[in-house]
Design an enzyme around this catalytic site. Structure first.
Site, PDB file in Angstrom:
ATOM      1  CB  SER A   9     121.414  45.008  18.587  1.00  0.00           C
ATOM      2  OG  SER A   9     122.184  44.248  19.480  1.00  0.00           O
ATOM      3  CG  HIS A  32     118.890  41.731  17.155  1.00  0.00           C
ATOM      4  ND1 HIS A  32     118.468  40.765  16.273  1.00  0.00           N
ATOM      5  CD2 HIS A  32     120.216  41.514  17.337  1.00  0.00           C
ATOM      6  CE1 HIS A  32     119.486  39.986  15.937  1.00  0.00           C
ATOM      7  NE2 HIS A  32     120.567  40.419  16.572  1.00  0.00           N
ATOM      8  CG  ASP A  34     122.991  40.506  19.323  1.00  0.00           C
ATOM      9  OD1 ASP A  34     122.715  39.732  18.389  1.00  0.00           O
ATOM     10  OD2 ASP A  34     123.070  41.748  19.191  1.00  0.00           O
ATOM     11  CG  MET A  36     127.210  37.113  21.680  1.00  0.00           C
ATOM     12  SD  MET A  36     128.475  38.325  21.264  1.00  0.00           S
ATOM     13  CE  MET A  36     127.502  39.497  20.327  1.00  0.00           C
ATOM     14  CG  HIS A  65     121.597  36.701  16.558  1.00  0.00           C
ATOM     15  ND1 HIS A  65     122.465  37.682  16.116  1.00  0.00           N
ATOM     16  CD2 HIS A  65     122.070  35.537  16.043  1.00  0.00           C
ATOM     17  CE1 HIS A  65     123.424  37.135  15.399  1.00  0.00           C
ATOM     18  NE2 HIS A  65     123.213  35.833  15.335  1.00  0.00           N
ATOM     19  CG  MET A  67     125.592  35.013  17.628  1.00  0.00           C
ATOM     20  SD  MET A  67     126.062  36.753  17.711  1.00  0.00           S
ATOM     21  CE  MET A  67     124.735  37.380  18.720  1.00  0.00           C
ATOM     22  CG  MET A 136     125.658  36.721  11.213  1.00  0.00           C
ATOM     23  SD  MET A 136     124.729  37.770  12.343  1.00  0.00           S
ATOM     24  CE  MET A 136     125.995  38.921  12.906  1.00  0.00           C
ATOM     25  CG  ASP A 174     122.875  41.207  13.532  1.00  0.00           C
ATOM     26  OD1 ASP A 174     123.235  42.345  13.861  1.00  0.00           O
ATOM     27  OD2 ASP A 174     122.812  40.242  14.324  1.00  0.00           O
TER      28      ASP A 174
HETATM   29  C1  DX5 Z   1     126.997  41.132  16.333  1.00  0.00           C
HETATM   30  C2  DX5 Z   1     125.557  41.157  16.788  1.00  0.00           C
HETATM   31  C3  DX5 Z   1     124.809  42.330  16.308  1.00  0.00           C
HETATM   32  C4  DX5 Z   1     125.298  43.655  16.827  1.00  0.00           C
HETATM   33  C5  DX5 Z   1     125.075  44.660  15.743  1.00  0.00           C
HETATM   34  O1  DX5 Z   1     127.554  39.905  16.656  1.00  0.00           O
HETATM   35  O2  DX5 Z   1     124.861  40.000  16.322  1.00  0.00           O
HETATM   36  O3  DX5 Z   1     123.410  42.184  16.531  1.00  0.00           O
HETATM   37  O4  DX5 Z   1     124.616  44.093  17.976  1.00  0.00           O
HETATM   38  O5  DX5 Z   1     125.644  45.869  16.140  1.00  0.00           O
HETATM   39  P1  DX5 Z   1     125.928  47.049  15.103  1.00  0.00           P
HETATM   40  O6  DX5 Z   1     124.591  47.456  14.540  1.00  0.00           O
HETATM   41  O7  DX5 Z   1     126.551  48.092  15.957  1.00  0.00           O
HETATM   42  O8  DX5 Z   1     126.835  46.508  14.039  1.00  0.00           O
HETATM   43 ZN    ZN Z   2     122.584  39.937  16.350  1.00  0.00          ZN
END
Ligand code: DX5
Ligand code: ZN
Length: 223
Positions: A9, A32, A34, A36, A65, A67, A136, A174
């Site tokens: 990620s 990956h 993310d 947000m 991903h 969010m 998750m 994840d």
């Molecule tokens: C959390 C994200 C993850 C995050 C995981 O909301 O969706 O993808 O980057 O990070 P680690 O592997 O550090 O838990």
């Molecule tokens: Zn993620």
């Protein structure tokens, strides 16, 4: 290449050196990404311009991903920017079937994500459609959180549902994945493992990706 895929990620990468960070994970199976929006999660990350920069900087397929609270309205932004796979949250999608099939018609792999508090049973009417299910194993928002142990039971439940329906979507997990717990997660049925801090906060991200691939594939053979 084995059957277990590692998806570092970029949330945990040094964004001042994005290309350099992506070069370190050239041996990974997915990047990956993310997204947000500051509404669905209490954090705000990156949008389509950074996704385009990632696509220009690496040949590794991108797993976006989302969010965000309005994925039904915005998935095309990420498809247009070149995402190879897009996952949307069950909790945020009003028209999940339409959104997923729309992505597939565009040639993008489409998946659904469940938060830790959302039970696997909500997938019963969509499991035949999805290319991937993402469970998750932390509450979304931040990297570096601890793996929630109840995810293992959810993986078993998801595997059983897939068998009942005679389907085999990718199963991604994840949050809080590291070399310490990857074997347990793979043995419970996961085959795509996100790792943010475990990869990018390590001294040698390339070696960490290779280690996670090795441990994951060994566990898959034992399972
Ligand atoms: C959390 C994200 C993850 C995050 C995981 O909301 O969706 O993808 O980057 O990070 P680690 O592997 O550090 O838990
Ligand atoms: Zn993620």
């Amino acid at each position: 290449m084995g059957s277990i895929k590692i998806a570092p990620s970029v949330l945990s990468a040094d964004m001042a050196n994005l290309k350099g960070e992506l070069d370190k994970i050239a041996g990974a199976d997915y990047v990956h990404f993310d997204v947000m929006d500051g509404h669905f999660t209490g954090n705000l990350t990156f949008g389509v311009d950074i996704l385009k920069a990632v696509k220009r900087s690496t040949d590794v397929p991108v797993d976006a991903h989302l969010m965000v609270t309005n994925p039904d309205e915005t998935v095309d932004w990420y498809a247009d920017a070149g995402a190879d796979m897009i996952t949307v949250h069950y909790e945020a999608s009003t028209h999940l079937h339409r959104t997923l099939t729309h992505l597939q018609q565009r040639g993008v792999k489409a998946g659904v994500v469940l938060n830790p508090a959302t039970p696997v049973c909500v997938l019963e009417s969509i499991i035949d459609v999805v290319d991937m299910v993402l469970l998750m194993s932390v509450n979304p928002g931040f990297g570096g959180q601890s793996f929630i142990p109840g995810t293992i039971a959810k993986l078993h439940e998801l595997k059983a549902m897939c068998e009942r329906h005679d389907v085999s979507p990718l199963i991604e997990v994840d949050g809080g994945i590291s070399s310490k717990n990857i074997a347990d997660v793979v043995k419970a049925g996961a085959n795509v493992l996100v790792a943010g801090s475990a990869v990018f906060k390590s001294e040698d991200p390339a070696a960490e990706v290779a280690l996670l691939q090795k441990l994951g594939n060994e566990a898959a053979q034992e399972a």
